[in-house]
Design a protein around this motif. Structure first.
Motif, PDB file in Angstrom:
ATOM      1  N   GLY A 247      -5.167  21.694  -9.586  1.00  0.00           N
ATOM      2  CA  GLY A 247      -3.922  21.651  -9.212  1.00  0.00           C
ATOM      3  C   GLY A 247      -3.221  21.062 -10.789  1.00  0.00           C
ATOM      4  N   CYS A 248      -4.074  20.553 -11.627  1.00  0.00           N
ATOM      5  CA  CYS A 248      -3.562  20.223 -12.784  1.00  0.00           C
ATOM      6  C   CYS A 248      -3.243  20.876 -13.946  1.00  0.00           C
ATOM      7  N   ARG A 249      -1.975  20.769 -14.666  1.00  0.00           N
ATOM      8  CA  ARG A 249      -1.841  21.675 -15.840  1.00  0.00           C
ATOM      9  C   ARG A 249      -2.385  21.389 -17.048  1.00  0.00           C
ATOM     10  N   ILE A 250      -3.160  22.474 -17.649  1.00  0.00           N
ATOM     11  CA  ILE A 250      -3.863  21.969 -19.022  1.00  0.00           C
ATOM     12  C   ILE A 250      -3.418  22.657 -20.039  1.00  0.00           C
ATOM     13  N   ARG A 251      -3.387  21.897 -21.316  1.00  0.00           N
ATOM     14  CA  ARG A 251      -2.758  22.572 -22.439  1.00  0.00           C
ATOM     15  C   ARG A 251      -4.073  23.145 -23.344  1.00  0.00           C
ATOM     16  N   GLN A 252      -3.601  24.209 -23.964  1.00  0.00           N
ATOM     17  CA  GLN A 252      -4.521  24.890 -24.743  1.00  0.00           C
ATOM     18  C   GLN A 252      -5.061  24.096 -25.899  1.00  0.00           C
ATOM     19  N   THR A 253      -6.379  23.985 -26.311  1.00  0.00           N
ATOM     20  CA  THR A 253      -6.961  23.243 -27.219  1.00  0.00           C
ATOM     21  C   THR A 253      -6.456  23.919 -28.708  1.00  0.00           C
ATOM     22  N   VAL A 254      -5.711  23.361 -29.287  1.00  0.00           N
ATOM     23  CA  VAL A 254      -5.180  23.752 -30.774  1.00  0.00           C
ATOM     24  C   VAL A 254      -5.704  22.785 -31.599  1.00  0.00           C
ATOM     25  N   ASP A 255      -5.887  21.667 -31.387  1.00  0.00           N
ATOM     26  CA  ASP A 255      -6.310  20.594 -32.571  1.00  0.00           C
ATOM     27  C   ASP A 255      -6.837  19.395 -32.068  1.00  0.00           C
ATOM     28  N   ALA A 256      -7.138  18.502 -32.579  1.00  0.00           N
ATOM     29  CA  ALA A 256      -7.988  16.973 -32.102  1.00  0.00           C
ATOM     30  C   ALA A 256      -7.255  16.671 -30.755  1.00  0.00           C
ATOM     31  N   THR A 257      -5.859  16.466 -30.784  1.00  0.00           N
ATOM     32  CA  THR A 257      -5.123  15.997 -29.998  1.00  0.00           C
ATOM     33  C   THR A 257      -4.853  16.533 -28.668  1.00  0.00           C
TER      34      THR A 257
END
Length: 546
Positions: A435-445
């Motif tokens: 159910g959580c929205r997740i961000r694409q991994t593009v860098d360390a943050t």
């Protein structure tokens, strides 16, 4: 105060020789305007034990605070005027400490310095990247016994990647070819230099001149991509809340990236860890952390012995004599070349500390404390990481190939990683649940956690590292990709083409990153052993301990 725990660091009993009668001007101490007398009252009048001030004690700085607290030191925290409020309000669960006082710096070094002396501070340390500049200024003034002014050039060398490279070049060390771009004309001049070089193909790096965690770093394969990257950074702020007042354009350095963690005392430099980054392309993003591995010099003596000599020369060229440094180095065909020296502890929320402790028997945090409070213990540390290592260690990152909403977590894959012979521990971001929205991994943050691996056998560790990477690439969770027309979805242009990304709320951003790791970071308000910042600011009586 608690008595010091047994160990190398001892609590010294000492009284301040002098105490200013009153502050020269007002300083905000947890929302109060105080004099030296009231600042002393805040500390309960207890000036016998050494009191250590940590500037911006977040990330690994929180681990530093906990280490010192466990040894019985009195602690004071100083928040710089550059650290975002949202970052201040996060604290590591289990790393809470009993702060003597919290001081908010408001621009005047003399005022903050007087407040520090008023509460009996005897030592100053820096906890994280946002506090580097203020720590440098306060340290210079503190050592001089008055509010002395640190030369602007020396202050800028602590944070400015461009000036660091130019300084070491002047000292005879190899340095990256670069140009500092304030305008589009500067960018065009840099492009012309790259096109006129003997390079077989166009490749360059564009990044903020100050920053952390690969924030804003773009690998460019054409002049058009350089212009696009400059445009995205121009006039923005980095993840530390600092203005991107200029953009750094550099040649692309081919080779492996290494981290050389050091601690220095009176000009003596100790290399306390050598980490090899595993950074590679991940779904179109070229500098994504897949993991890192701990090494000693003996793992590759011709390469690493030269790298150690290069880094110590760099520290000397930058006039760095004391403290913890986190240097990033490219091992190129022409030799080691500096990426940057970060004048603070290795960051990453200190998730690497259990690996260093298991493999070396000490860490950069313990070495820093030894350098400040136990010189004989510091002197006994080896000049480079111990050989042989007690164990071999690495960590692998948890990544997401795209923005989306999680529909299932593959617990069987998590179980396989946890069953690996080298499995030591894990850190999973709160967003990894259905159910959580997740961000694409593009860098360390935008890394969503990691697995720590340690084993006595190097071959076993290597095999486990490959298995963990394979399982992560296959996917630890299923998700529905973000789509056009969905709420809070925006179209993002990238060198690889457009993609769709969420405009996450502040809470969701925290849950998606290392700042929000489950069982590590949570809002200060939820920590029973700490007091929320909004309450700190509302304090209207001295004598509180927080």
């Amino acid at each position: 105060n608690a008595q010091a725990a047994p160990g190398r660091i001892h609590v010294h009993q000492q009284r301040l020789k002098t105490m200013p009668a009153e502050l020269e001007s007002a300083t905000t101490v947890a929302g109060n305007t105080v004099t030296a007398a009231s600042a002393t009252a805040m500390s309960g009048g207890k000036l016998e034990t050494l009191c250590v001030a940590i500037v911006d004690p977040i990330s690994t700085g929180a681990c530093l605070a906990k280490h010192l607290s466990s040894q019985g030191y009195r602690l004071c925290r100083v928040f710089s005027d550059t650290i975002p409020d949202s970052v201040k309000a996060l604290v590591a669960a289990g790393l809470e400490v009993d702060w003597e006082v919290t001081i908010q710096h408001e621009g005047r070094v003399a005022s903050t310095l007087a407040a520090l002396r008023g509460v009996g501070v005897t030592h100053l340390l820096v906890g994280s990247e946002p506090g580097v500049s203020l720590h440098a200024e306060l340290s210079a003034a503190f050592a001089g016994g008055a509010a002395l002014s640190l030369p602007r050039e020396a202050l800028e060398l602590r944070r400015n990647k461009y000036l660091q490279s130019e300084a070491i070049r002047s000292a005879g060390c190899d340095a990256v070819h670069q140009r500092l771009a304030h305008t589009h004309d500067d960018v065009e001049a840099f492009i012309h230099t790259i096109e006129a070089s003997a390079a077989k193909r166009f490749k360059a790096v564009v990044k903020p001149v100050e920053g952390a965690g690969s924030d804003g770093v773009t690998i460019c394969n054409s002049a058009a991509e350089v212009r696009l990257a400059f445009g995205k950074l121009e006039g923005t702020k980095n993840i530390l809340g600092l203005d991107n007042y200029a953009v750094l354009c550099q040649e692309y350095l081919e080779g492996d990236e290494w981290v050389v963690d050091t601690v220095s005392r009176a000009g003596e430099h100790k290399v306390v860890a050598l980490w090899k980054y595993d950074k590679r392309d991940y779904h179109g993003s070229p500098v994504v952390y897949h993991g890192m591995r701990l090494h000693n010099v003996e793992a590759d003596e011709p390469l690493l012995r030269g790298m150690v000599a290069y880094v110590t020369a760099v520290l000397d060229a930058l006039d760095i004599t004391d403290g913890a440094m986190h240097s990033e180095i490219m091992a190129t065909a022409r030799g080691p070349v500096l990426v940057e020296v970060n004048c603070r502890l290795h960051g990453g929320e200190g998730i690497w500390l259990p690996i260093a402790e298991a493999c070396l028997g000490y860490t950069q945090v313990s070495a820093l404390c030894d350098s400040a409070f136990a010189p004989p213990a510091f002197a006994s540390l080896p000049a480079t990481p111990r050989s042989p290592l007690l164990k071999h260690g690495a960590w692998v990152t948890i990544r997401s190939p795209a923005d989306g909403t999680i529909t299932a977590v593959h617990h069987e894959k998590l179980a396989r990683i946890r069953a690996l012979p080298s499995f030591l521990g894990e850190y999973c971001a709160p967003c990894i649940k259905v159910g959580c929205r997740i961000r694409q991994t593009v860098d360390a943050t935008t890394v969503h956690g990691c697995f720590n691996l340690v084993h006595a056998d190097a071959a076993t560790l290597e095999a486990d590292y490959r298995v963990a990477q394979q399982l992560i690439d296959e996917g630890l969770f299923a998700f529905t990709p973000a789509a056009a027309g969905e709420k809070d979805v925006v179209r993002v242009e990238t060198p690889k083409g457009p993609r769709f990304s969420y405009q996450l709320s502040e809470q969701e951003q925290v849950q998606n990153s290392l700042w929000g790791l489950l069982h590590i970071w949570r809002p200060l308000e939820e920590n029973s052993g700490a007091v929320p910042l909004r309450k700190l600011r509302a304090v209207r009586r001295s004598g509180w301990r927080f």
